[in-house]
Enzyme design. Structure first.
Site, mmCIF file in Angstrom:
data_model
loop_
_atom_site.group_PDB
_atom_site.id
_atom_site.type_symbol
_atom_site.label_atom_id
_atom_site.label_comp_id
_atom_site.label_asym_id
_atom_site.label_seq_id
_atom_site.Cartn_x
_atom_site.Cartn_y
_atom_site.Cartn_z
ATOM 1 N N ASP A 127 -29.936 20.714 15.919
ATOM 2 C CA ASP A 127 -30.496 21.684 16.857
ATOM 3 C C ASP A 127 -31.447 20.919 17.771
ATOM 4 O OD1 ASP A 127 -29.149 23.781 15.707
ATOM 5 O OD2 ASP A 127 -30.801 24.372 14.403
ATOM 6 N N ASP A 150 -23.606 34.216 15.357
ATOM 7 C CA ASP A 150 -24.793 34.377 14.505
ATOM 8 C C ASP A 150 -24.859 35.844 14.101
ATOM 9 O OD1 ASP A 150 -25.391 31.732 15.159
ATOM 10 O OD2 ASP A 150 -26.721 32.309 16.813
#
Length: 251
Positions: free
Chosen positions: A11, A130
């Site tokens: 990330d 997600d």
């Protein structure tokens, strides 16, 4: 049987690798290009780079980083974050990325999946989803998990597969960063519903969790971040253990 893949996820925020718990409380985990080199040497099958603030801050993914990574590693890598057009994808693929991951932009404009698959081929298009459970339903969230939608995880997964996505990267927000294991029940259901590979994400804490994601969750690949970034699990050890458990991997 196709070999199962182990995918470290990086990330990226402000050019650095970060990691949080349940999508918040981010801490620094190092330089993304250096980490990419290490993981490639250690036997990772692929890498995923997600520019986690790109969508939120309306800026484009870090093209320079993509170019640097492509120069240093010889395994496939996927780039996501702030990708919303054919032009964005063109730039990333031309700078060395093998695949792109789209999330919020796919929900807002589902036709984008069709367009990218048609232009670049399904094998380049990863749709990241997600989701978290709300009153017993898996609900899709956007913008790094900040914005709930009205979409059901399973309905949306079927639609993205039909539109030409080559893979689905499913992150359970309930499990993310908790190190309590992957959402295997949801993974298994996704694998039954669609005939494209499912990448498990969110919850890896030990080697058994990876074993379970493949055996119980029927995942095609397992993605993790902090257990690799902070050296809690070595990729070589993990792959050997998977093999010992009868799971086909590339050693």
């Amino acid at each position: 049987m196709l070999a199962k893949r182990i995918i470290p996820c990086l990330d990226i925020k402000n050019g650095r690798t970060v990691k949080g718990v349940n999508f918040v409380d981010l801490r620094d985990a190092g330089d993304p290009v250096e980490l990419a080199e290490i993981y490639s040497a250690e036997g990772a099958d692929e890498l995923v780079f997600l520019d986690i603030s790109a969508t939120e801050e309306r800026r484009k993914t870090l093209v320079n980083m993509v170019r640097s990574v492509a120069e240093k590693i010889n395994i496939p890598f996927t780039v996501g974050g702030g990708i919303s057009s054919i032009e964005d994808v063109d730039i990333l693929l031309n700078n060395g990325a093998d695949k792109v991951s789209i999330n919020s932009s796919a929900v807002k404009n589902p036709q984008l999946i069709n367009d990218l698959a048609q232009k670049f081929g399904s094998q380049c298009v990863v749709v990241a989803i997600d989701a978290k459970q709300i009153e017993g339903q898996w609900i899709v969230h956007l913008v790094g998990g900040k914005v709930p939608t009205e979409l059901n995880l399973f309905d949306w997964a079927v639609e993205v597969a039909e539109r030409g996505a080559g893979e689905i990267l499913f992150t359970s927000m309930d499990n993310d960063g908790t190190k309590n294991g992957f959402a295997n029940e949801a993974l298994a259901k996704l694998s039954e519903l669609v005939n494209i590979p499912i990448i498990a994400s969110g919850g890896a804490g030990n080697i058994q969790h990876f074993v379970d994601s493949f055996k119980e969750g029927k995942a095609d690949a397992a993605l993790a971040a902090s257990v690799f970034h902070f050296k809690e699990i070595e990729i070589k050890t993990l792959k050997q253990e998977l093999k010992n458990n009868g799971i086909e991997v590339r050693l």
